[in-house]
Write a protein that holds these residues in place. Structure first.
Motif, PDB file in Angstrom:
ATOM      1  N   ASN A  24       7.058 -25.598-123.508  1.00  8.84           N
ATOM      2  CA  ASN A  24       6.855 -26.385-124.723  1.00  8.84           C
ATOM      3  C   ASN A  24       6.983 -25.526-125.980  1.00  8.84           C
ATOM      4  O   ASN A  24       6.314 -25.758-126.974  1.00  8.84           O
ATOM      5  N   HIS A  25       7.838 -24.506-125.912  1.00 13.09           N
ATOM      6  CA  HIS A  25       8.106 -23.651-127.057  1.00 13.09           C
ATOM      7  C   HIS A  25       9.532 -23.898-127.523  1.00 13.09           C
ATOM      8  O   HIS A  25      10.390 -24.323-126.750  1.00 13.09           O
ATOM      9  N   CYS A  26       9.803 -23.600-128.773  1.00  9.53           N
ATOM     10  CA  CYS A  26      11.149 -23.720-129.323  1.00  9.53           C
ATOM     11  C   CYS A  26      12.074 -22.778-128.543  1.00  9.53           C
ATOM     12  O   CYS A  26      11.804 -21.579-128.452  1.00  9.53           O
ATOM     13  N   PRO A  27      13.166 -23.291-127.965  1.00  6.54           N
ATOM     14  CA  PRO A  27      14.079 -22.432-127.207  1.00  6.54           C
ATOM     15  C   PRO A  27      14.749 -21.367-128.066  1.00  6.54           C
ATOM     16  O   PRO A  27      15.163 -20.339-127.564  1.00  6.54           O
ATOM     17  N   ARG A  28      14.816 -21.599-129.361  1.00  6.09           N
ATOM     18  CA  ARG A  28      15.501 -20.668-130.247  1.00  6.09           C
ATOM     19  C   ARG A  28      14.603 -19.504-130.676  1.00  6.09           C
ATOM     20  O   ARG A  28      14.999 -18.354-130.628  1.00  6.09           O
ATOM     21  N   ARG A  37       5.086 -35.442-129.239  1.00  4.63           N
ATOM     22  CA  ARG A  37       4.323 -36.268-128.297  1.00  4.63           C
ATOM     23  C   ARG A  37       4.817 -35.899-126.901  1.00  4.63           C
ATOM     24  O   ARG A  37       5.628 -34.996-126.736  1.00  4.63           O
ATOM     25  N   TYR A  38       4.352 -36.619-125.902  1.00  4.87           N
ATOM     26  CA  TYR A  38       4.633 -36.250-124.511  1.00  4.87           C
ATOM     27  C   TYR A  38       6.114 -35.967-124.247  1.00  4.87           C
ATOM     28  O   TYR A  38       6.463 -34.915-123.724  1.00  4.87           O
ATOM     29  N   LEU A  39       7.006 -36.881-124.612  1.00  6.10           N
ATOM     30  CA  LEU A  39       8.433 -36.659-124.375  1.00  6.10           C
ATOM     31  C   LEU A  39       9.273 -36.716-125.646  1.00  6.10           C
ATOM     32  O   LEU A  39      10.494 -36.719-125.578  1.00  6.10           O
ATOM     33  N   LYS A  40       8.650 -36.757-126.797  1.00  7.69           N
ATOM     34  CA  LYS A  40       9.394 -36.813-128.057  1.00  7.69           C
ATOM     35  C   LYS A  40       9.385 -35.436-128.710  1.00  7.69           C
ATOM     36  O   LYS A  40       8.339 -34.951-129.133  1.00  7.69           O
ATOM     37  N   PRO A  41      10.560 -34.807-128.803  1.00  5.51           N
ATOM     38  CA  PRO A  41      10.598 -33.494-129.439  1.00  5.51           C
ATOM     39  C   PRO A  41      10.343 -33.583-130.947  1.00  5.51           C
ATOM     40  O   PRO A  41      10.562 -34.625-131.562  1.00  5.51           O
ATOM     41  N   VAL A  42       9.880 -32.488-131.513  1.00  2.00           N
ATOM     42  CA  VAL A  42       9.715 -32.430-132.959  1.00  2.00           C
ATOM     43  C   VAL A  42      11.093 -32.568-133.597  1.00  2.00           C
ATOM     44  O   VAL A  42      12.108 -32.246-132.983  1.00  2.00           O
ATOM     45  N   GLU A  43      11.121 -33.068-134.826  1.00  2.00           N
ATOM     46  CA  GLU A  43      12.422 -33.210-135.491  1.00  2.00           C
ATOM     47  C   GLU A  43      13.027 -31.848-135.803  1.00  2.00           C
ATOM     48  O   GLU A  43      14.218 -31.629-135.564  1.00  2.00           O
ATOM     49  N   CYS A  47       9.217 -23.139-137.538  1.00  2.00           N
ATOM     50  CA  CYS A  47       9.455 -21.718-137.787  1.00  2.00           C
ATOM     51  C   CYS A  47      10.922 -21.425-138.129  1.00  2.00           C
ATOM     52  O   CYS A  47      11.220 -20.835-139.153  1.00  2.00           O
ATOM     53  N   CYS A  48      11.853 -21.849-137.279  1.00  2.00           N
ATOM     54  CA  CYS A  48      13.265 -21.500-137.489  1.00  2.00           C
ATOM     55  C   CYS A  48      14.094 -22.626-138.094  1.00  2.00           C
ATOM     56  O   CYS A  48      15.237 -22.423-138.484  1.00  2.00           O
ATOM     57  N   GLY A  49      13.557 -23.848-138.155  1.00  2.00           N
ATOM     58  CA  GLY A  49      14.257 -24.961-138.772  1.00  2.00           C
ATOM     59  C   GLY A  49      15.294 -25.651-137.902  1.00  2.00           C
ATOM     60  O   GLY A  49      16.005 -26.529-138.389  1.00  2.00           O
ATOM     61  N   GLN A  50      15.381 -25.290-136.634  1.00  2.00           N
ATOM     62  CA  GLN A  50      16.371 -25.915-135.736  1.00  2.00           C
ATOM     63  C   GLN A  50      16.080 -27.405-135.595  1.00  2.00           C
ATOM     64  O   GLN A  50      14.947 -27.810-135.385  1.00  2.00           O
ATOM     65  N   LEU A  54      19.028 -33.631-131.980  1.00  2.00           N
ATOM     66  CA  LEU A  54      20.422 -33.668-131.529  1.00  2.00           C
ATOM     67  C   LEU A  54      20.567 -33.749-130.015  1.00  2.00           C
ATOM     68  O   LEU A  54      21.660 -34.014-129.514  1.00  2.00           O
ATOM     69  N   HIS A  55      19.496 -33.513-129.284  1.00  2.00           N
ATOM     70  CA  HIS A  55      19.586 -33.451-127.825  1.00  2.00           C
ATOM     71  C   HIS A  55      19.944 -34.818-127.226  1.00  2.00           C
ATOM     72  O   HIS A  55      19.715 -35.859-127.835  1.00  2.00           O
ATOM     73  N   GLN A  56      20.522 -34.779-126.031  1.00  2.00           N
ATOM     74  CA  GLN A  56      20.817 -35.993-125.275  1.00  2.00           C
ATOM     75  C   GLN A  56      20.420 -35.751-123.819  1.00  2.00           C
ATOM     76  O   GLN A  56      21.267 -35.722-122.927  1.00  2.00           O
ATOM     77  N   ALA A  57      19.130 -35.567-123.584  1.00  2.00           N
ATOM     78  CA  ALA A  57      18.649 -35.267-122.241  1.00  2.00           C
ATOM     79  C   ALA A  57      18.733 -36.479-121.321  1.00  2.00           C
ATOM     80  O   ALA A  57      18.902 -36.332-120.115  1.00  2.00           O
ATOM     81  N   ASP A  58      18.601 -37.680-121.863  1.00  2.00           N
ATOM     82  CA  ASP A  58      18.685 -38.934-121.121  1.00  2.00           C
ATOM     83  C   ASP A  58      17.772 -38.919-119.895  1.00  2.00           C
ATOM     84  O   ASP A  58      16.602 -38.614-120.009  1.00  2.00           O
ATOM     85  N   ASP A  59      18.320 -39.227-118.710  1.00  2.00           N
ATOM     86  CA  ASP A  59      17.513 -39.337-117.486  1.00  2.00           C
ATOM     87  C   ASP A  59      17.477 -38.051-116.659  1.00  2.00           C
ATOM     88  O   ASP A  59      16.780 -37.998-115.650  1.00  2.00           O
TER      89      ASP A  59
END
Length: 138
Positions: A24-28, A37-43, A47-50, A54-59
């Motif tokens: 649950n950390h920023c990959p960058r 929230r549980y499955l909603k990433p931060v916008e 820290c880095c502004g990424q 843009l992700h499309q993880a889908d199922d």
């Protein structure tokens, strides 16, 4: 007042990015949290502004969580069933509850890893060249 300007970050390897996403950390930049929230990433990473919208993880994270939970539960249920340690009703209850619990627990880390790998491999909206082409078309 904290500095809110995006900072330059060295790009991590695929393994490091995926492990950061799992936690649950920023990959960058390894800043926490990746999820609002549980499955909603931060916008955006604070820290880095990424941009993480843009992700499309889908199922795919759900498939990973189901696959792993099935492979963790199968040996336990086979061993318990072959030695007749528990009645079949109890085995069924353990299987259903175990599958639900393991899948729910693994869903967010799986999604974090998928988002991290999409970022690392520049898939979907994470590719700057694709974003520029989309902006020119739109």
């Amino acid at each position: 007042m904290p500095n809110t300007a995006p900072r330059a970050v060295e790009e991590p390897s695929a393994v490091v990015a995926a492990l950061r996403g799992l936690r649950n950390h920023c990959p960058r930049c390894d800043h926490k949290p990746l999820f609002a929230r549980y499955l909603k990433p931060v916008e955006r990473c604070a820290c880095c502004g990424q941009d993480w919208t843009l992700h499309q993880a889908d199922d795919f994270p759900a498939y990973i969580a189901i696959f792993v939970s099935g492979h963790l539960l199968a040996p336990v249920l086979i061993a318990a069933g072959s030695h007749e340690l528990l009645p079949m009703g109890w085995l069924a209850l353990i299987a259903v509850l175990g599958a639900l619990l393991l899948t729910i627990v693994m869903l967010q880390p799986a999604k974090g890893a998928v988002i991290a790998l999409q970022y690392h491999w520049r898939m979907h909206g994470f590719d700057p060249a694709m974003r520029e082409a989309d902006q020119r078309e739109g």
